[in-house]
Design an enzyme around this catalytic site. Structure first.
Site, PDB file in Angstrom:
ATOM      1  N   TYR A 133      -3.097 -77.123  28.655  1.00 34.09           N
ATOM      2  CA  TYR A 133      -2.066 -76.085  28.729  1.00 34.09           C
ATOM      3  C   TYR A 133      -2.591 -74.985  29.627  1.00 34.09           C
ATOM      4  O   TYR A 133      -3.704 -74.488  29.436  1.00 34.09           O
ATOM      5  CB  TYR A 133      -1.777 -75.534  27.324  1.00 34.09           C
ATOM      6  CG  TYR A 133      -0.760 -74.421  27.289  1.00 34.09           C
ATOM      7  CD1 TYR A 133       0.593 -74.683  27.492  1.00 34.09           C
ATOM      8  CD2 TYR A 133      -1.146 -73.103  27.061  1.00 34.09           C
ATOM      9  CE1 TYR A 133       1.536 -73.663  27.469  1.00 34.09           C
ATOM     10  CE2 TYR A 133      -0.204 -72.082  27.022  1.00 34.09           C
ATOM     11  CZ  TYR A 133       1.129 -72.367  27.228  1.00 34.09           C
ATOM     12  OH  TYR A 133       2.057 -71.353  27.198  1.00 34.09           O
TER      13      TYR A 133
ATOM     14  N   ASP B  61      -9.463 -73.872  34.692  1.00 36.23           N
ATOM     15  CA  ASP B  61      -8.797 -72.913  33.823  1.00 36.23           C
ATOM     16  C   ASP B  61      -9.776 -72.572  32.703  1.00 36.23           C
ATOM     17  O   ASP B  61      -9.933 -73.324  31.742  1.00 36.23           O
ATOM     18  CB  ASP B  61      -7.508 -73.533  33.276  1.00 36.23           C
ATOM     19  CG  ASP B  61      -6.785 -72.600  32.313  1.00 36.23           C
ATOM     20  OD1 ASP B  61      -7.404 -71.616  31.860  1.00 36.23           O
ATOM     21  OD2 ASP B  61      -5.612 -72.864  32.003  1.00 36.23           O
TER      22      ASP B  61
ATOM     23  N   LYS C 283      -7.954 -63.926  28.029  1.00 36.09           N
ATOM     24  CA  LYS C 283      -8.467 -63.801  26.660  1.00 36.09           C
ATOM     25  C   LYS C 283      -9.688 -62.880  26.540  1.00 36.09           C
ATOM     26  O   LYS C 283      -9.535 -61.672  26.513  1.00 36.09           O
ATOM     27  CB  LYS C 283      -8.734 -65.192  26.084  1.00 36.09           C
ATOM     28  CG  LYS C 283      -7.428 -66.035  26.077  1.00 36.09           C
ATOM     29  CD  LYS C 283      -7.442 -67.115  25.055  1.00 36.09           C
ATOM     30  CE  LYS C 283      -6.278 -68.075  25.222  1.00 36.09           C
ATOM     31  NZ  LYS C 283      -5.120 -67.809  24.397  1.00 36.09           N
TER      32      LYS C 283
HETATM   33  N1  HOZ Z   1      -0.509 -70.655  23.500  1.00 41.38           N
HETATM   34  C1  HOZ Z   1      -1.359 -70.061  22.537  1.00 41.38           C
HETATM   35  C2  HOZ Z   1      -2.247 -71.027  21.895  1.00 41.38           C
HETATM   36  N2  HOZ Z   1      -2.935 -71.924  22.734  1.00 41.38           N
HETATM   37  C3  HOZ Z   1      -0.575 -69.341  21.482  1.00 41.38           C
HETATM   38  C4  HOZ Z   1      -0.301 -67.980  21.879  1.00 41.38           C
HETATM   39  C5  HOZ Z   1       0.228 -67.093  20.764  1.00 41.38           C
HETATM   40  O1  HOZ Z   1       1.089 -67.522  20.013  1.00 41.38           O
HETATM   41  O2  HOZ Z   1      -0.226 -65.983  20.663  1.00 41.38           O
END
Ligand code: HOZ
Length: 427
Positions: free
Chosen positions: A143, A238, A266
């Protein structure tokens, strides 16, 4: 779940699409209604009834120092006093960029964004502009945020919700993305052989964290580097999750593989909204205003985000020995949990690397999306709710990563194992 939490979700659902601002938070794959958070401190997160949980989500990775770290909060407060957004350059951005470039040698120039999605989206556009080619390769279950080109066979919410991708992406656009099985070097070799002249980039999570944790197998990333270099294809790592999570720098520092571009997010934001794309000067200087590839953002390099990020990175720089201890702690937790599963005769395998882990409810091994999908997601859901009841906050999806922070204590680990023991008794 308490009535109070249900009320919060009902209220949110009246005004927010689906009641949440990011789909995995809606708990669709584990059932029930999401618990609303009131605050967090160190390794603990608290719901609106003040119930305490040991947090293994950590805002999906950023809070490596634990929640509300006093130095980070002090830095944010000091900065806020002087104004929260200028839309003009500041020395804080230069300071932050210097920290990143020094920590990750493949990054000669960097551009800050407000999210990881913007970073990967920019990396793809930059690769296309630089190579003059249109196609990209990604890997099933990885992702890279929610930009159009990257939502094909994506992990995280797409896998959690069991949907093939997203509506709203023109077919002509989707056709430009090839998604290959993670860890399948042969498939990569064949795809590059077929499409080399049209391929702008290969983008990969060097450790996959969005189909649950999946480790790169021996030779996979090395071969990827060789093939992309040979064919003039931009290699994008990534490292939004892995950047600064395993050591002061990227996962690339530890494996000695140098991508052309790196995406970060992050941890470098210390809990504030941040992303960054960086890499070879020659590619990065194709960005406007020097170059012809456009990218911009009013809140890019935002002072609050820069101060939270820089203070986090400065603390992490002093933690070389602590990173090793953190890994030992996570190792201990995972091995003890494995014992508990095996004592109860429950098929489970734990993928772990440094301070990231996922418990897959199956024998394993889990090496790619198709093997991850063999997990018993229903059993995961019951485990999730059991752990929650016993004061442990795990990801509300089988297909996400768990994280530990420097604030997690041995007592937290003991309490987690106790919660696991109690949960498994009733599973
Ligand atoms: N896409 C995020 C986890 N891999 C979740 C993001 C969120 O809900 O804060």
């Amino acid at each position: 779940m308490t009535k109070i939490n249900e009320d919060h979700f009902a209220a949110a659902s009246g005004v927010i699409a689906g009641g949440v601002n990011s789909p995995v938070r809606a708990w669709k794959s584990v059932g029930g209604e999401p618990i609303f958070v009131s605050h967090a401190k160190g390794s603990k997160i608290y719901d609106t009834t003040s119930k305490e949980y040991i947090d293994y989500v950590l805002s999906w990775g950023p809070m490596i120092l634990g929640h509300a770290h006093p130095e980070v909060i002090a830095a944010i407060c000091r900065t806020a006093q002087k104004g929260t957004s200028f839309g003009a350059p500041t020395d804080a951005e230069t300071n932050m960029a210097r920290l990143i470039c020094e920590a990750i040698p493949s990054i000669e120039r960097v551009r800050m964004t407000s999210s990881g999605t913007e970073a990967t989206m920019t990396a793809i556009r930059l690769s296309r502009g630089y190579t003059g080619r249109n196609m990209i390769i990604k890997f099933d279950g990885c992702y890279h945020g929610h930009a159009d080109s990257l939502l094909i066979k994506a992990g995280s919410g797409i896998t959690t919700l069991g949907i093939p991708g997203s509506a709203g992406i023109p077919e002509a656009m989707a056709r430009l993305t090839l998604s290959l099985p993670y860890n399948d070097t042969n498939a990569l070799e064949k795809a590059i052989e077929c499409y080399a002249a049209d391929l702008a980039a290969v983008i990969v999570e060097p450790v996959a964290g969005n189909m649950g944790v999946v480790l790169p197998q021996e030779g996979f990333l090395k071969k990827m580097r060789e093939l992309t270099a040979k064919n003039g294809i931009v290699l994008i790592f990534d490292e939004v999750i892995t950047g600064f999570r395993f050591s002061f720098g990227g996962y690339q520092n530890l494996i000695g593989i140098t991508p052309d571009l790196t995406c970060l997010g992050k941890i470098i934001g210390g809990g504030m909204p941040v992303g960054a794309v960086g890499g070879k000067k020659e590619i990065m200087e194709r960005l406007a205003p020097m170059g012809d590839v456009y990218q911009a953002g009013t809140l890019s390099g935002n002072p609050l985000a820069m101060s939270a990020g820089a203070s986090t990175l400065k603390i992490l720089k002093t933690k070389a020995a602590a990173f090793a201890l953190l890994t030992d702690q996570v190792n201990g937790l995972c091995r003890e949990m494995e014992k508990l599963f095996s004592q109860r005769g429950i098929a489970a395998c734990i993928n772990q690397i440094f301070s990231m882990f996922t418990v897959f409810f199956q024998e394993g091994p889990v090496l790619d999306l198709s093997s991850a999908l063999k997990s018993n997601a229903g059993l995961y859901a019951r485990f999730f709710h059991g752990m929650l009841q016993n004061g442990v906050w795990l990801a509300p999806s089988q297909f996400e990563a768990g994280f530990l922070s420097f604030a997690h204590t041995d007592r937290d680990i003991d309490r987690t194992l106790d919660a696991c023991f109690k949960t498994l008794k009733n599973l």
